[in-house]
Motif scaffolding. Structure first.
Motif, PDB file in Angstrom:
ATOM      1  N   ASP A 287       0.853  -1.186   0.000  1.00  0.00           N
ATOM      2  CA  ASP A 287       0.000   0.000   0.000  1.00  0.00           C
ATOM      3  C   ASP A 287       0.890   1.239   0.000  1.00  0.00           C
ATOM      4  O   ASP A 287       1.574   1.538   0.980  1.00  0.00           O
ATOM      5  CB  ASP A 287      -0.900  -0.012   1.237  1.00  0.00           C
ATOM      6  N   LEU A 288       0.905   1.963  -1.096  1.00  0.00           N
ATOM      7  CA  LEU A 288       1.776   3.131  -1.245  1.00  0.00           C
ATOM      8  C   LEU A 288       1.029   4.449  -1.032  1.00  0.00           C
ATOM      9  O   LEU A 288       1.555   5.521  -1.349  1.00  0.00           O
ATOM     10  CB  LEU A 288       2.428   3.121  -2.631  1.00  0.00           C
ATOM     11  N   SER A 289      -0.178   4.365  -0.506  1.00  0.00           N
ATOM     12  CA  SER A 289      -0.942   5.590  -0.250  1.00  0.00           C
ATOM     13  C   SER A 289      -0.277   6.405   0.857  1.00  0.00           C
ATOM     14  O   SER A 289       0.519   5.894   1.655  1.00  0.00           O
ATOM     15  CB  SER A 289      -2.378   5.241   0.158  1.00  0.00           C
ATOM     16  N   LEU A 290      -0.624   7.689   0.915  1.00  0.00           N
ATOM     17  CA  LEU A 290      -0.040   8.567   1.925  1.00  0.00           C
ATOM     18  C   LEU A 290      -0.395   8.116   3.345  1.00  0.00           C
ATOM     19  O   LEU A 290       0.484   8.082   4.221  1.00  0.00           O
ATOM     20  CB  LEU A 290      -0.508  10.005   1.673  1.00  0.00           C
ATOM     21  N   PRO A 291      -1.662   7.739   3.626  1.00  0.00           N
ATOM     22  CA  PRO A 291      -1.975   7.262   4.981  1.00  0.00           C
ATOM     23  C   PRO A 291      -1.157   6.028   5.365  1.00  0.00           C
ATOM     24  O   PRO A 291      -0.685   5.928   6.506  1.00  0.00           O
ATOM     25  CB  PRO A 291      -3.467   6.946   4.910  1.00  0.00           C
ATOM     26  N   ALA A 292      -0.990   5.074   4.421  1.00  0.00           N
ATOM     27  CA  ALA A 292      -0.233   3.861   4.730  1.00  0.00           C
ATOM     28  C   ALA A 292       1.218   4.193   5.042  1.00  0.00           C
ATOM     29  O   ALA A 292       1.801   3.659   5.995  1.00  0.00           O
ATOM     30  CB  ALA A 292      -0.317   2.885   3.558  1.00  0.00           C
ATOM     31  N   ARG A 293       1.803   5.077   4.279  1.00  0.00           N
ATOM     32  CA  ARG A 293       3.200   5.474   4.528  1.00  0.00           C
ATOM     33  C   ARG A 293       3.320   6.196   5.865  1.00  0.00           C
ATOM     34  O   ARG A 293       4.296   6.019   6.604  1.00  0.00           O
ATOM     35  CB  ARG A 293       3.695   6.350   3.375  1.00  0.00           C
ATOM     36  N   TYR A 294       2.319   7.008   6.183  1.00  0.00           N
ATOM     37  CA  TYR A 294       2.282   7.734   7.453  1.00  0.00           C
ATOM     38  C   TYR A 294       2.298   6.748   8.624  1.00  0.00           C
ATOM     39  O   TYR A 294       3.107   6.884   9.566  1.00  0.00           O
ATOM     40  CB  TYR A 294       1.008   8.567   7.474  1.00  0.00           C
ATOM     41  N   ALA A 295       1.425   5.765   8.572  1.00  0.00           N
ATOM     42  CA  ALA A 295       1.341   4.773   9.648  1.00  0.00           C
ATOM     43  C   ALA A 295       2.653   4.015   9.790  1.00  0.00           C
ATOM     44  O   ALA A 295       3.122   3.767  10.915  1.00  0.00           O
ATOM     45  CB  ALA A 295       0.195   3.809   9.374  1.00  0.00           C
ATOM     46  N   ARG A 296       3.257   3.636   8.670  1.00  0.00           N
ATOM     47  CA  ARG A 296       4.482   2.834   8.736  1.00  0.00           C
ATOM     48  C   ARG A 296       5.666   3.637   9.274  1.00  0.00           C
ATOM     49  O   ARG A 296       6.505   3.105  10.011  1.00  0.00           O
ATOM     50  CB  ARG A 296       4.797   2.257   7.358  1.00  0.00           C
ATOM     51  N   VAL A 297       5.741   4.929   8.931  1.00  0.00           N
ATOM     52  CA  VAL A 297       6.821   5.775   9.468  1.00  0.00           C
ATOM     53  C   VAL A 297       6.695   5.878  10.986  1.00  0.00           C
ATOM     54  O   VAL A 297       7.688   5.755  11.724  1.00  0.00           O
ATOM     55  CB  VAL A 297       6.788   7.178   8.830  1.00  0.00           C
ATOM     56  N   ILE A 298       5.487   6.111  11.460  1.00  0.00           N
ATOM     57  CA  ILE A 298       5.262   6.207  12.910  1.00  0.00           C
ATOM     58  C   ILE A 298       5.630   4.892  13.589  1.00  0.00           C
ATOM     59  O   ILE A 298       6.285   4.879  14.638  1.00  0.00           O
ATOM     60  CB  ILE A 298       3.797   6.585  13.192  1.00  0.00           C
ATOM     61  N   ALA A 299       5.209   3.781  12.996  1.00  0.00           N
ATOM     62  CA  ALA A 299       5.528   2.474  13.572  1.00  0.00           C
ATOM     63  C   ALA A 299       7.025   2.198  13.534  1.00  0.00           C
ATOM     64  O   ALA A 299       7.578   1.642  14.496  1.00  0.00           O
ATOM     65  CB  ALA A 299       4.772   1.382  12.808  1.00  0.00           C
ATOM     66  N   ASP A 300       7.688   2.579  12.460  1.00  0.00           N
ATOM     67  CA  ASP A 300       9.154   2.399  12.393  1.00  0.00           C
ATOM     68  C   ASP A 300       9.835   3.113  13.546  1.00  0.00           C
ATOM     69  O   ASP A 300      10.746   2.564  14.190  1.00  0.00           O
ATOM     70  CB  ASP A 300       9.689   2.945  11.059  1.00  0.00           C
ATOM     71  N   ASN A 301       9.389   4.320  13.834  1.00  0.00           N
ATOM     72  CA  ASN A 301       9.995   5.059  14.944  1.00  0.00           C
ATOM     73  C   ASN A 301       9.683   4.397  16.278  1.00  0.00           C
ATOM     74  O   ASN A 301      10.559   4.282  17.142  1.00  0.00           O
ATOM     75  CB  ASN A 301       9.487   6.500  14.937  1.00  0.00           C
ATOM     76  N   ARG A 302       8.452   3.959  16.456  1.00  0.00           N
ATOM     77  CA  ARG A 302       8.060   3.311  17.715  1.00  0.00           C
ATOM     78  C   ARG A 302       8.856   2.049  17.978  1.00  0.00           C
ATOM     79  O   ARG A 302       9.228   1.768  19.123  1.00  0.00           O
ATOM     80  CB  ARG A 302       6.576   2.949  17.679  1.00  0.00           C
ATOM     81  N   PHE A 303       9.123   1.287  16.933  1.00  0.00           N
ATOM     82  CA  PHE A 303       9.754  -0.016  17.104  1.00  0.00           C
ATOM     83  C   PHE A 303      11.261   0.011  16.839  1.00  0.00           C
ATOM     84  O   PHE A 303      11.880  -1.015  16.587  1.00  0.00           O
ATOM     85  CB  PHE A 303       9.056  -1.051  16.215  1.00  0.00           C
ATOM     86  N   GLY A 304      11.852   1.214  16.926  1.00  0.00           N
ATOM     87  CA  GLY A 304      13.310   1.329  16.925  1.00  0.00           C
ATOM     88  C   GLY A 304      13.982   1.321  15.577  1.00  0.00           C
ATOM     89  O   GLY A 304      15.221   1.216  15.511  1.00  0.00           O
ATOM     90  N   ARG A 305      13.233   1.465  14.490  1.00  0.00           N
ATOM     91  CA  ARG A 305      13.848   1.504  13.154  1.00  0.00           C
ATOM     92  C   ARG A 305      14.053   2.971  12.766  1.00  0.00           C
ATOM     93  O   ARG A 305      13.364   3.527  11.906  1.00  0.00           O
ATOM     94  CB  ARG A 305      12.947   0.769  12.166  1.00  0.00           C
ATOM     95  N   LEU A 306      15.025   3.609  13.434  1.00  0.00           N
ATOM     96  CA  LEU A 306      15.205   5.052  13.349  1.00  0.00           C
ATOM     97  C   LEU A 306      15.501   5.530  11.932  1.00  0.00           C
ATOM     98  O   LEU A 306      14.872   6.471  11.435  1.00  0.00           O
ATOM     99  CB  LEU A 306      16.323   5.501  14.299  1.00  0.00           C
ATOM    100  N   GLU A 307      16.458   4.916  11.274  1.00  0.00           N
ATOM    101  CA  GLU A 307      16.841   5.394   9.945  1.00  0.00           C
ATOM    102  C   GLU A 307      15.699   5.221   8.949  1.00  0.00           C
ATOM    103  O   GLU A 307      15.471   6.085   8.088  1.00  0.00           O
ATOM    104  CB  GLU A 307      18.103   4.666   9.472  1.00  0.00           C
ATOM    105  N   ASP A 308      14.968   4.114   9.054  1.00  0.00           N
ATOM    106  CA  ASP A 308      13.796   3.922   8.188  1.00  0.00           C
ATOM    107  C   ASP A 308      12.756   5.005   8.462  1.00  0.00           C
ATOM    108  O   ASP A 308      12.131   5.540   7.532  1.00  0.00           O
ATOM    109  CB  ASP A 308      13.179   2.543   8.421  1.00  0.00           C
ATOM    110  N   ALA A 309      12.587   5.319   9.741  1.00  0.00           N
ATOM    111  CA  ALA A 309      11.612   6.339  10.116  1.00  0.00           C
ATOM    112  C   ALA A 309      12.002   7.705   9.558  1.00  0.00           C
ATOM    113  O   ALA A 309      11.156   8.439   9.034  1.00  0.00           O
ATOM    114  CB  ALA A 309      11.473   6.400  11.633  1.00  0.00           C
ATOM    115  N   LEU A 310      13.273   8.054   9.662  1.00  0.00           N
ATOM    116  CA  LEU A 310      13.727   9.356   9.157  1.00  0.00           C
ATOM    117  C   LEU A 310      13.602   9.439   7.641  1.00  0.00           C
ATOM    118  O   LEU A 310      13.179  10.469   7.106  1.00  0.00           O
ATOM    119  CB  LEU A 310      15.170   9.611   9.591  1.00  0.00           C
ATOM    120  N   ARG A 311      13.958   8.373   6.954  1.00  0.00           N
ATOM    121  CA  ARG A 311      13.810   8.377   5.490  1.00  0.00           C
ATOM    122  C   ARG A 311      12.326   8.498   5.110  1.00  0.00           C
ATOM    123  O   ARG A 311      11.968   9.233   4.190  1.00  0.00           O
ATOM    124  CB  ARG A 311      14.396   7.096   4.891  1.00  0.00           C
TER     125      ARG A 311
END
Length: 465
Positions: A287-311
């Motif tokens: 899912d490449l929609s903006l909401p899906a990307r938004y959720a995944r960035v937040i989750a990346d940060n929550r679960f310690g995937r800092l560089e993925d979250a920043l990108r």
């Protein structure tokens, strides 16, 4: 409110609460309600509610919407003109119209004065209950004195005595519940009227109640209808369906722009509150929609995937540079990673785009300015955080960071007063009085700082006297 005439009160101080679904649990029955602050969600809910409040004749500044960290689908009014909305309702509502319908229903309770009248009914019921119990107790004493002369037995057993005592209470309870059912139906009718007046559909509201009807909580088998605080689902839906479909706006859809904001809000909540499995299920990588990307960035940060979250945050900002909440997310990720200096620029950008009403963003910016440990930034930190507390004096975080900023500037009296304010807002009255005592000793009597400290020192919580 004049600060000398009465301090701010903590949330949920009223006894009778009108809930959308299951009645809200009282504080004595479990942990205190978790309140969530988020600029994006708060602004969206304000935008949802503003037309409805106007139709109801309620000034938008007089009512306040509060976000509750609870995954159940519910909303309720309490403590005056406050509407509490559970995160679960926002996460599960697929359209803005569903939530707008919920907010219209709760606005109906406010417009109808149901809380004030509910308290009157509760007071009346209490008096009737006590009077009834006293009368029953007298009857029980008389019955116990009526011996059977032939066998010397009391003319009433213990079960009968309990029945006499409980009878008036049961009658009063049924009366109070009947009153509340009536108010729920009145709120439904007013909600449809407000939605029609604002040219909005009541279809979403109808869908919400249809959902409730299918849940086990609202199954009606073997239920005494007179012991329910809400109308039975079939009856309620039938009445609502008829009223809703009479509106010429029943089939009017939500605007695409509003739906897009709603989808981003839901994604944000799932990202912050869902576990990794839920995030992956709702917003898979495909899912490449903006909401899906938004959720995944937040989750990346929550679960310690800092560089993925920043990108991911950079990609969101690039996709929509005018969205203040994408800038806010980038700043939050950097701040939580211990990069306060780097967080300041995106948070300044977020605050500038969102405007002065986005208090949570300004609190986050103030936090970054204080945490940067740069003396040159302290004046800005004080300015940003003082403004935040003026706009929202119930923000405990704003007071806490303001206290830190004053302390680092060497202004100890102001630091202790701000700390006292923050503790007071958090309901920690003993600690607040300790800090207020220390602060007051450093202010000249009669000055603004001295009076604010005195305000905290003389406040007594409801029921403490």
């Amino acid at each position: 409110m004049d600060r000398k005439s009465g301090r701010r009160r903590t949330l949920l101080t009223c006894v009778l609460i009108f809930a959308l679904g299951a009645p809200a649990r009282a504080e004595d029955d479990g942990p205190r309600v978790s309140i969530i602050r988020d600029a994006e969600i708060e602004q969206l809910l304000r935008d949802y509610t503003a037309p409805v409040l106007k139709a109801a004749g309620i000034h938008s500044e007089a009512a306040k919407i509060i976000l509750v960290g609870d995954r159940s689908f519910n909303a309720f009014v309490a403590d005056g003109q406050k509407i509490f909305v559970n995160t679960g309702a926002l996460m599960e509502a697929k359209t803005p119209n569903e939530i707008i319908g919920v907010l219209a229903h709760e606005t109906g309770h406010i417009a109808g004065g149901h809380l004030a009248r509910g308290r009157q009914e509760l007071a009346k019921a209490t008096i009737l209950s006590v009077a009834g119990m006293l009368a029953s107790a007298g009857a029980m004493v008389a019955a116990r004195g009526a011996f059977n002369r032939r066998d010397g037995q009391v003319g009433m057993d213990s079960a009968g005595a309990v029945g006499i005592l409980l009878g008036p209470q049961e009658a009063v309870k049924r009366s109070l519940l009947a009153y509340q059912r009536g108010e729920e139906q009145a709120a439904d009718r007013m909600a449809v009227r407000f939605l029609t007046a604002t040219r909005q559909s009541a279809k979403g509201m109808l869908e919400v109640f249809n959902r409730f009807a299918g849940e086990s909580l609202f199954k009606t088998t073997a239920i005494d209808p007179y012991l329910q605080s809400h109308p039975l689902p079939n009856e309620r839906i039938s009445n609502l369906d008829q009223a809703a479909k009479q509106s010429p706006y029943f089939d009017v859809p939500d605007s695409p722009a509003l739906q897009a904001r709603h989808d981003l809000m839901r994604a944000k909540l799932v990202g912050f509150m869902g576990n990794s499995g839920e995030v992956a299920r709702r917003y898979p990588i495909s899912d490449l929609s903006l909401p899906a990307r938004y959720a995944r960035v937040i989750a990346d940060n929550r679960f310690g995937r800092l560089e993925d979250a920043l990108r991911g945050a950079d990609a969101l900002v690039a996709a929509d540079p005018k969205n203040p909440y994408f800038w806010e997310l980038k700043g939050q990720i950097l701040l939580e990673a211990g990069r306060a200096n780097q967080a300041i620029a995106p948070l300044r950008k977020a605050a500038a785009i969102a405007g002065p009403g986005a208090t949570p963003i300004r609190v986050l910016l103030g936090h970054a300015l204080v945490s940067a440990d740069d003396p040159k930034l302290l004046n800005e930190a004080v300015s940003v955080l003082a403004n935040a507390t003026q706009r929202d004096e119930d923000s405990a975080d704003a007071w806490e960071f303001l206290s830190m900023a004053y302390f680092r500037k060497g202004e100890n009296a102001k630091a202790q007063l701000a700390a006292a304010e923050g503790l007071f807002v958090a309901g920690k009255y003993v600690e607040a009085r300790t800090q207020a005592t220390r602060a007051q000793a450093q202010f000249k009597e009669g000055t603004q700082g001295w009076l604010k400290a005195d305000d905290i020192l003389t406040y007594r919580p409801p029921g403490s006297e």
